[in-house]
Scaffold this active site. Sequence first.
Site, short mmCIF file in Angstrom:
data_model
loop_
_atom_site.label_atom_id
_atom_site.label_comp_id
_atom_site.label_asym_id
_atom_site.label_seq_id
_atom_site.Cartn_x
_atom_site.Cartn_y
_atom_site.Cartn_z
N TYR A 1 -7.46 3.91 -34.03
CA TYR A 1 -6.24 3.32 -34.61
C TYR A 1 -6.47 1.86 -35.00
O TYR A 1 -5.72 1.29 -35.77
CB TYR A 1 -5.08 3.40 -33.60
N TRP B 1 -9.63 11.96 -24.79
CA TRP B 1 -8.47 12.56 -25.43
C TRP B 1 -8.92 13.32 -26.64
O TRP B 1 -9.48 12.72 -27.52
CB TRP B 1 -7.47 11.46 -25.83
N ASN C 1 3.33 7.77 -18.73
CA ASN C 1 2.31 7.63 -19.77
C ASN C 1 2.80 6.66 -20.82
O ASN C 1 3.88 6.84 -21.40
CB ASN C 1 2.03 8.97 -20.45
N GLU C 2 2.01 5.62 -21.05
CA GLU C 2 2.26 4.64 -22.11
C GLU C 2 3.68 4.12 -22.16
O GLU C 2 4.32 4.14 -23.21
CB GLU C 2 1.84 5.22 -23.46
N ASP D 1 3.77 12.43 -28.70
CA ASP D 1 2.90 13.05 -29.69
C ASP D 1 2.53 14.49 -29.32
O ASP D 1 1.37 14.86 -29.33
CB ASP D 1 1.64 12.17 -29.81
C1 BDP Z 1 -1.40 8.19 -27.04
C2 BDP Z 1 -0.61 9.23 -26.30
C3 BDP Z 1 -1.00 10.66 -26.61
C4 BDP Z 1 -1.34 10.79 -28.07
C5 BDP Z 1 -2.55 9.93 -28.35
C6 BDP Z 1 -2.99 10.02 -29.82
O1 BDP Z 1 -0.59 9.01 -24.91
O2 BDP Z 1 0.06 11.51 -26.24
O3 BDP Z 1 -1.53 12.11 -28.46
O4 BDP Z 1 -2.26 8.59 -28.06
O5 BDP Z 1 -2.51 9.24 -30.63
O6 BDP Z 1 -0.47 7.38 -27.69
O7 BDP Z 1 -3.78 10.88 -30.14
#
Ligand code: BDP
Length: 602
Positions: free
Chosen positions: A475, A554, A414-415, A164
């Site tokens: 989400y 984030w 990451n993820e 992303d």
């Molecule tokens: C996670 C990712 C990150 C995305 C964030 C999002 O690690 O890179 O930007 O969520 O959805 O999936 O904002």
Amino acid sequence: MSMLYPINSTSRRAVSLNGLWGFRTDPKSEGLACGWQHGLPAPDSIPVPASFADFYTDKETREYCGDFWYQTEVFVPEEWQGKRVSVRFGCATHLATVYCNGVEITSHEGGFLPFTADITEAAHFGRENRIVVRMNNELSETRLPCGATTVLPSGRKIAKPYFDFYNYSGLQRNVFLTAEPRESITGYSVRHTLLGADAEVAYEVQTNGEHAVTVELADEAGNVVAQAAGRTGVLTVRDAKLWKVRDAYLYTIRIRIADGERVIDEYAEPIGIRTVEVRGRQILLNGEPVYLKGFGKHEDSDIVGRGFNIGVMKRDFELMKWIGANCFRTSHYPYSEEIYQMADREGILIIDEVQAVGCFESLMNFAEASSGKRTAFFAKETTPQLLAHHLHSIEEMIERDKNHACVIAWSLLNEPDTTDPSAKPYFEAVFAKAREFDPQKRPRTFALLMNSKPGVCQCHQYADFLSLNRYYGWYLLGGAEIELGEAAFRSEMDAWQEAVPDKPLIFTEYGADTDAAYDKLPSTMWSESYQIEYLEMCHRVFDSYPGIVGELVWNFADFQTTEGIMRVGGNKKGIFTRQRQPKRAAFYFKERWESLPLDYKA
Ligand code: BDP
């Protein structure tokens, strides 16, 4: 290959090659056959360091995916005869081959770590020399970060990231022309032990010759406080001033190779003395528990994209200090070296992440992760190739960053998809290598996707502390349903407490997209009020579990992504806008974080 940052010293020269370079895209990959390595026909001019994309007004160049070329002229002084002369790239995204006066010098894979092209043999001394770099920014599943490349019927290639953030490319970091003696210091490492008020700095120096090595440590006033001789040894520092959170003391380590009185090579840089370890459910810095407050960030700003921008760096550190933060994660790739140097000076902690992102096959992993989707990403035919590249990148990152006091942990993915047993051998290799490469044996972690839950995740046991990316209330179960989000969040946390009672746990991501200066009463998703309500909910959860020792929201700032139905001009989860101005949530964080001690949460 030496990863030392270029410096000037009695024996070394480093001259910046930043400025306007020549640039050309090569959509048909015909440059090499046409001899472009000798010089580009009718090049455009482009700033270095910067991403090329956002300078352009036509979509084709902005979205360009494929081969592209950079070129510059460098004057190599006559008096450098006898030295090893190199061009040192902070990075080249993602693949690069370097030519000097038409001669191929070296290639490098991976767009976020430095490499050196040794041009001693190909260069003309006392004259201009032409440096040409052929690069490629296509995405695949054999190289990090992972993604795909689609070819349109017109032949145009399009990058399809499994991540992303925008696939910014080019020469995005500082470039130097360097001169070093043939016999030189190629690397060194330090390990710290605290003994009451004193400290021992155990060092190891690598050179490519036979002459004797000496090492000294000077305090901030320039007084030499410890000396030793030999390639390995111990510097004992009486009444050591430790490197602490937001109170960073930096000594200078000075390494010399000498032939009697004659200094052959000299390298010096600031280092902080501190220890870091995980014990039980705590992360300890100098033996004291720390609570991480801060951000997942990006290298991202207007116009220059992912290009290193010294002004943006300064502003970001000022904002982090203003808001009361003490830590950030270099999501999702190792950042420019100058940023670690600044964090060393400012006493800001870094979780250093390698560019292993997109190991989950999806163009919208952030959304699909919540759906429980599985992709068995590490069971592919291409996995061995990906693993080899991943291990190499970890080695390069640790070699580059291992002496920074600010780096307290390595984030190795990451993820990733951790739901299939095929992930296990992959993780085992990655975690073992990081331990082997790091002389300080720092804690290792990876950021767990929403679907990596207790009982489902097959890989969390490899991490020294757990790092969760969680989006309950965004989400999943957001808006009017946020109380359900909180309940689901708590029940997952209960399960983690039970599954992993003996390790620290931090949040490496939680956040809500928010349009700056857009508000609603009562709140709705995307409004500034909702962002704060969402954060209050998350913090209620964090504050009720003692095993949680960090909150990295984030994101620090809004940032550019690929266009799509989920993103309006990029990801808007920033606490600051992309121009580094506060959203209302910034004031909320300032109050929360300043109400806690700088480095700890009681
Ligand atoms: C996670 C990712 C990150 C995305 C964030 C999002 O690690 O890179 O930007 O969520 O959805 O999936 O904002």
